[in-house]
Design a protein around this motif. Structure first.
Motif, mmCIF file in Angstrom:
data_model
loop_
_atom_site.group_PDB
_atom_site.id
_atom_site.type_symbol
_atom_site.label_atom_id
_atom_site.label_comp_id
_atom_site.label_asym_id
_atom_site.label_seq_id
_atom_site.Cartn_x
_atom_site.Cartn_y
_atom_site.Cartn_z
ATOM 1 N N LYS A 293 0.856 -1.190 0.000
ATOM 2 C CA LYS A 293 0.000 0.000 0.000
ATOM 3 C C LYS A 293 0.887 1.233 0.000
ATOM 4 O O LYS A 293 1.918 1.274 0.661
ATOM 5 N N ARG A 294 0.456 2.217 -0.727
ATOM 6 C CA ARG A 294 1.204 3.470 -0.730
ATOM 7 C C ARG A 294 0.862 4.229 0.537
ATOM 8 O O ARG A 294 -0.286 4.283 0.949
ATOM 9 N N ARG A 295 1.859 4.813 1.134
ATOM 10 C CA ARG A 295 1.656 5.612 2.338
ATOM 11 C C ARG A 295 1.239 7.004 1.935
ATOM 12 O O ARG A 295 1.565 7.464 0.850
ATOM 13 N N LEU A 296 0.519 7.653 2.827
ATOM 14 C CA LEU A 296 0.104 9.026 2.614
ATOM 15 C C LEU A 296 1.319 9.930 2.741
ATOM 16 O O LEU A 296 2.125 9.771 3.663
ATOM 17 N N SER A 297 1.441 10.838 1.829
ATOM 18 C CA SER A 297 2.584 11.746 1.893
ATOM 19 C C SER A 297 2.445 12.649 3.122
ATOM 20 O O SER A 297 1.338 12.842 3.635
ATOM 21 N N PRO A 298 3.523 13.214 3.623
ATOM 22 C CA PRO A 298 3.415 14.111 4.783
ATOM 23 C C PRO A 298 2.475 15.284 4.534
ATOM 24 O O PRO A 298 1.733 15.694 5.419
#
Length: 152
Positions: free
Chosen positions: A25-30
Motif C-alpha cells: 500500500k502506498r503511504r500518505l505523503s506528509p
C-alpha cells in the motif's frame, strides 16, 4: 545416472508476497497527512461549536433558587428563567415529599417583559410560585420550561 540435486532459485520475497497478498500500500505523503489532520480538526471544532451554541439557542433556561414549606398543604418555589424578553414562557413546577413522590404540581405562565432598565435587558426573571400539596413537601423544583407553541 543421477545428477546431484541443484538448489532451486527462490523467488524474491517481495514479489512472492506481492503475488500472494497484493502490492504494498502506498503511504500518505506528509503533505496529505497534514491536510487530513487539518480537515479532521476543523470538523471537530465545528462540531463542538455547534453543540455549544445549539443548547443556548433553545431559548429557555431555568435555575432553582430555593423553596420553603409553610405547612403540610403549601409550598413555595423560587426560581429564575432566562429567555428572550419578547418570548412568553411556561414552566412546570413540582413539590416532592421525602420519597421523591410528586405531592404538588403547577404550570406557571411567565409573560413577555419590556426589558428596560435591567442589567441583562430583561432576559432573566425571578419567580415565586405557591403550590398546593397533598402532603408535607421537603423539596420544590422546576421540572421544565418551554416556549408555548415551540414544543415539538
Amino acid at each position: 545416472m543421477t545428477s546431484p540435486d541443484q538448489p532451486a532459485q527462490p523467488a524474491p520475497a517481495d514479489s512472492s508476497l506481492a503475488n500472494r497478498y497484493g502490492a504494498k500500500k502506498r503511504r500518505l505523503s506528509p503533505k496529505g497527512a497534514r491536510a487530513v489532520i487539518a480537515v479532521a480538526l476543523a470538523v471537530g471544532i465545528g462540531f463542538l461549536a455547534w453543540v455549544t451554541t445549539s443548547n443556548s439557542l433553545s431559548g429557555v433556561t431555568y435555575k432553582d433558587v430555593g423553596y420553603s414549606t409553610t405547612d403540610a398543604t403549601l409550598a413555595e418555589v423560587d426560581f429564575q428563567v432566562t429567555r428572550e424578553p419578547a418570548n412568553p414562557v411556561k414552566c412546570a413546577v413540582k413539590a416532592l415529599d421525602s420519597k421523591f413522590a410528586v405531592v404538588g404540581w403547577k404550570v406557571v405562565d411567565i409573560p413577555p417583559t419590556a426589558g428596560n432598565g435591567t442589567p441583562d435587558g430583561g432576559r432573566t426573571v425571578a419567580q415565586r410560585v405557591t403550590l398546593r400539596t397533598e402532603s408535607a413537601s421537603v423539596s420544590g423544583v422546576v421540572d421544565s420550561c418551554w416556549i408555548p407553541g415551540a414544543e415539538s
